[in-house]
Design a protein around this motif. Structure first.
Motif, PDB file in Angstrom:
ATOM      1  N   ASP A  22       0.086  21.977 -34.728  1.00 29.24           N
ATOM      2  CA  ASP A  22       0.337  23.197 -35.492  1.00 29.24           C
ATOM      3  C   ASP A  22       1.010  24.190 -34.546  1.00 29.24           C
ATOM      4  N   PRO A  23       1.990  24.969 -35.024  1.00 27.16           N
ATOM      5  CA  PRO A  23       2.655  25.928 -34.131  1.00 27.16           C
ATOM      6  C   PRO A  23       1.719  26.975 -33.538  1.00 27.16           C
ATOM      7  N   LEU A  24       0.562  27.180 -34.174  1.00 23.41           N
ATOM      8  CA  LEU A  24      -0.414  28.124 -33.630  1.00 23.41           C
ATOM      9  C   LEU A  24      -1.069  27.628 -32.352  1.00 23.41           C
ATOM     10  N   MET A  25      -1.018  26.316 -32.118  1.00 22.99           N
ATOM     11  CA  MET A  25      -1.783  25.731 -31.034  1.00 22.99           C
ATOM     12  C   MET A  25      -0.880  24.925 -30.101  1.00 22.99           C
ATOM     13  N   SER A  26      -1.367  24.732 -28.898  1.00 20.75           N
ATOM     14  CA  SER A  26      -0.651  23.914 -27.922  1.00 20.75           C
ATOM     15  C   SER A  26      -0.879  22.427 -28.200  1.00 20.75           C
ATOM     16  N   PRO A  27       0.028  21.561 -27.739  1.00 22.35           N
ATOM     17  CA  PRO A  27      -0.336  20.141 -27.685  1.00 22.35           C
ATOM     18  C   PRO A  27      -1.610  19.994 -26.849  1.00 22.35           C
ATOM     19  N   LEU A  28      -2.512  19.127 -27.253  1.00 22.06           N
ATOM     20  CA  LEU A  28      -3.791  18.994 -26.544  1.00 22.06           C
ATOM     21  C   LEU A  28      -3.585  18.642 -25.077  1.00 22.06           C
ATOM     22  N   VAL A  29      -2.599  17.834 -24.791  1.00 21.55           N
ATOM     23  CA  VAL A  29      -2.384  17.446 -23.402  1.00 21.55           C
ATOM     24  C   VAL A  29      -1.848  18.616 -22.577  1.00 21.55           C
ATOM     25  N   TRP A  30      -1.198  19.596 -23.228  1.00 25.66           N
ATOM     26  CA  TRP A  30      -0.806  20.816 -22.506  1.00 25.66           C
ATOM     27  C   TRP A  30      -2.059  21.538 -22.028  1.00 25.66           C
ATOM     28  N   ASP A  31      -3.094  21.604 -22.871  1.00 29.87           N
ATOM     29  CA  ASP A  31      -4.340  22.246 -22.453  1.00 29.87           C
ATOM     30  C   ASP A  31      -4.910  21.577 -21.210  1.00 29.87           C
ATOM     31  N   LEU A  32      -4.858  20.254 -21.156  1.00 33.09           N
ATOM     32  CA  LEU A  32      -5.381  19.543 -19.979  1.00 33.09           C
ATOM     33  C   LEU A  32      -4.622  19.953 -18.721  1.00 33.09           C
ATOM     34  N   GLY A  33      -3.299  19.956 -18.813  1.00 28.99           N
ATOM     35  CA  GLY A  33      -2.507  20.343 -17.662  1.00 28.99           C
ATOM     36  C   GLY A  33      -2.701  21.804 -17.288  1.00 28.99           C
ATOM     37  N   HIS A  34      -2.865  22.655 -18.286  1.00 28.31           N
ATOM     38  CA  HIS A  34      -3.079  24.086 -18.030  1.00 28.31           C
ATOM     39  C   HIS A  34      -4.407  24.322 -17.321  1.00 28.31           C
ATOM     40  N   ILE A  35      -5.466  23.627 -17.735  1.00 32.17           N
ATOM     41  CA  ILE A  35      -6.760  23.753 -17.058  1.00 32.17           C
ATOM     42  C   ILE A  35      -6.596  23.430 -15.569  1.00 32.17           C
ATOM     43  N   ALA A  36      -5.866  22.349 -15.285  1.00 29.44           N
ATOM     44  CA  ALA A  36      -5.654  21.956 -13.887  1.00 29.44           C
ATOM     45  C   ALA A  36      -4.792  22.966 -13.144  1.00 29.44           C
ATOM     46  N   ALA A  37      -3.725  23.433 -13.780  1.00 26.82           N
ATOM     47  CA  ALA A  37      -2.811  24.363 -13.113  1.00 26.82           C
ATOM     48  C   ALA A  37      -3.490  25.690 -12.810  1.00 26.82           C
ATOM     49  N   PHE A  38      -4.347  26.158 -13.719  1.00 27.11           N
ATOM     50  CA  PHE A  38      -5.066  27.412 -13.504  1.00 27.11           C
ATOM     51  C   PHE A  38      -6.022  27.271 -12.314  1.00 27.11           C
ATOM     52  N   GLU A  39      -6.701  26.135 -12.234  1.00 22.09           N
ATOM     53  CA  GLU A  39      -7.589  25.872 -11.102  1.00 22.09           C
ATOM     54  C   GLU A  39      -6.793  25.740  -9.805  1.00 22.09           C
ATOM     55  N   ASP A  40      -5.672  25.046  -9.876  1.00 18.28           N
ATOM     56  CA  ASP A  40      -4.812  24.885  -8.702  1.00 18.28           C
ATOM     57  C   ASP A  40      -4.335  26.244  -8.186  1.00 18.28           C
ATOM     58  N   LEU A  41      -3.929  27.116  -9.103  1.00 16.99           N
ATOM     59  CA  LEU A  41      -3.447  28.448  -8.728  1.00 16.99           C
ATOM     60  C   LEU A  41      -4.509  29.232  -7.968  1.00 16.99           C
ATOM     61  N   TRP A  42      -5.724  29.289  -8.519  1.00 13.05           N
ATOM     62  CA  TRP A  42      -6.750  30.147  -7.928  1.00 13.05           C
ATOM     63  C   TRP A  42      -7.355  29.560  -6.660  1.00 13.05           C
ATOM     64  N   VAL A  43      -7.559  28.254  -6.626  1.00 15.30           N
ATOM     65  CA  VAL A  43      -8.084  27.646  -5.404  1.00 15.30           C
ATOM     66  C   VAL A  43      -7.068  27.777  -4.279  1.00 15.30           C
ATOM     67  N   SER A  44      -5.812  27.530  -4.579  1.00 11.68           N
ATOM     68  CA  SER A  44      -4.765  27.655  -3.554  1.00 11.68           C
ATOM     69  C   SER A  44      -4.679  29.083  -3.039  1.00 11.68           C
ATOM     70  N   ARG A  45      -4.693  30.035  -3.963  1.00 13.42           N
ATOM     71  CA  ARG A  45      -4.574  31.443  -3.576  1.00 13.42           C
ATOM     72  C   ARG A  45      -5.728  31.885  -2.690  1.00 13.42           C
ATOM     73  N   GLU A  46      -6.945  31.530  -3.071  1.00 17.08           N
ATOM     74  CA  GLU A  46      -8.124  31.998  -2.341  1.00 17.08           C
ATOM     75  C   GLU A  46      -8.335  31.242  -1.033  1.00 17.08           C
ATOM     76  N   ALA A  47      -7.939  29.953  -1.008  1.00 15.99           N
ATOM     77  CA  ALA A  47      -8.148  29.148   0.197  1.00 15.99           C
ATOM     78  C   ALA A  47      -6.940  29.164   1.137  1.00 15.99           C
TER      79      ALA A  47
END
Length: 390
Positions: free
Chosen positions: A40-65
């Motif tokens: 549905d145009p209201l929502m992301s492809p489910l696999v985008w959510d998986l990659g986004h969860i990882a990218a958000f974690e990658d961003l913050w762990v990299s920044r803080e460490a």
């Protein structure tokens, strides 16, 4: 602003593991093709959510460490601010196997840097993944029959009835304490409330059916100008997943409408029209939060695995609840840990929802948590309760 940093790091690894197990459990029965496409145009492809969860974690762990991101090439693809949902189907996002491999690589490096990352960042990352679990369930509910077929629990019981009288008084609203919460929940502040009554339970399917049967969707005088134009444009005649023959779609099954359950998948406009029909109104978020604090130990269905709500009653759980309030910052608001979570949505006409749904993980099911969406949105597991002047 002083950022809370008091949560102990002991046990963070097991909490992160549990969150990831739940994420992967939800998508495990979904075919690769259904993970990869936009339902549905209201929502992301489910696999985008998986990659986004990882990218958000990658961003913050990299920044803080003090590390380089594992996949800096994916930063723009998974930036939720820069890539609106309707456009995500056309992005070069990772497909299933690559997305899961990216999640595993990010998590392995995160666990090796536990001590380098402040405790409040781990709490944010946990809550972020938990929130995406609910977003993914919204997508799975929007998907056509056959995409997702969970076993649905059917809790027994009756809906709570009646109203609660709340005396006029100054009340404190918002979060105060050392735990991580989102910036829009702070600072705790004083609000003067007049006397009011508020429903003991969200509006039920049976109650909302009376509105439908009384031509509530056809009576212009019950609707705001924006609500009526939206109803006409979209052709609304009943809540999103109700059928004309008295059933309700739950993922891939049709079930007889259960009168004791809270009505869900209604927009703010529909909730407002119902309240007018009843001679009532929606509560403000301050009224809702104060009333919820009086019944705080009570919880409805939470944590997803019932795959549906219980009988209408508690303030927290079962369904999100629309309030009359527009989303904005509290007096003295300060953005943290990043500007884009809340502040960019202030003053844009979003309405606040409170309480959490059956699809909400307990980490974010607190009386001070503020959800928000456009008043025309119906994909959320959202209902409402009414209030009246005392």
């Amino acid at each position: 602003m002083d950022i809370p940093r008091t949560t102990p790091l002991g046990g963070v690894g097991s909490l992160l593991d549990e969150a990831r197990e739940r994420t992967l459990m939800l998508v495990e029965p979904v075919s690769e093709a259904d993970l990869d496409r936009q339902h549905d145009p209201l929502m992301s492809p489910l696999v985008w959510d998986l990659g986004h969860i990882a990218a958000f974690e990658d961003l913050w762990v990299s920044r803080e460490a003090g590390l380089e991101a594992l996949r800096p090439d994916l930063a723009e693809v998974y930036d939720a601010t820069e890539t609106p949902r309707p456009k995500r189907a056309n992005l070069p996002y990772l497909r299933r196997d690559d997305a899961i491999a990216y999640m595993e690589a990010v998590r392995e490096r995160a666990l090796s840097n536990l001590e380098a990352v402040p405790a409040y960042i781990w709490e944010m990352l946990l809550q972020h993944e938990h929130q995406h679990n609910e977003t993914m369930l919204q997508t799975l509910q929007l998907a056509e029959a056959g995409v997702f077929s969970p076993e649905r629990a059917r809790p027994a019981g009756a809906a709570a009835a009646g109203t609660v009288a709340i005396a006029a008084r100054p009340v404190e609203i918002g979060f105060e304490g050392d735990a991580f919460v989102y910036d829009n929940e702070r600072p705790r502040h004083l609000v003067e409330l007049g006397a009011y009554r508020i429903d003991r339970a969200p509006v039920t399917n049976a109650q909302f059916r009376e509105f439908v049967e009384d031509d509530g969707y056809g009576r212009r005088e019950l609707w705001s100008d924006d609500g009526w134009s939206t109803r006409e444009r979209e052709g609304w005649e009943r809540p999103l997943y109700w059928t004309a023959d008295g059933n309700e779609r739950r993922f891939d099954s049709l079930e007889p409408l259960a009168g004791e359950l809270p009505v869900m998948h209604v927009s703010w406009f529909e909730a407002d029209a119902y309240a007018r029909w009843r001679g009532a109104r929606l509560p403000s978020e301050a009224e809702w939060e104060h009333a919820a604090s009086l019944f705080e130990p009570e919880r409805g269905a939470l944590d997803q695995l019932d795959f549906g709500p219980g009988p209408a009653g508690p303030f927290v759980g079962d369904c999100w609840e629309w309030t009359t309030s527009e989303f904005g910052g509290y007096p003295g608001f300060e953005a943290y840990p990043y500007e884009e979570y809340s502040a960019i949505f202030f003053g844009e006409g979003y309405r606040v929802l409170r309480g959490g749904s059956w699809a909400t993980r307990p980490s974010v099911a607190r009386p001070t948590f503020r959800n928000w969406d456009h008043p025309q949105r119906r994909q959320i597991f959202a209902g409402f309760r009414c209030a009246e002047e005392e």
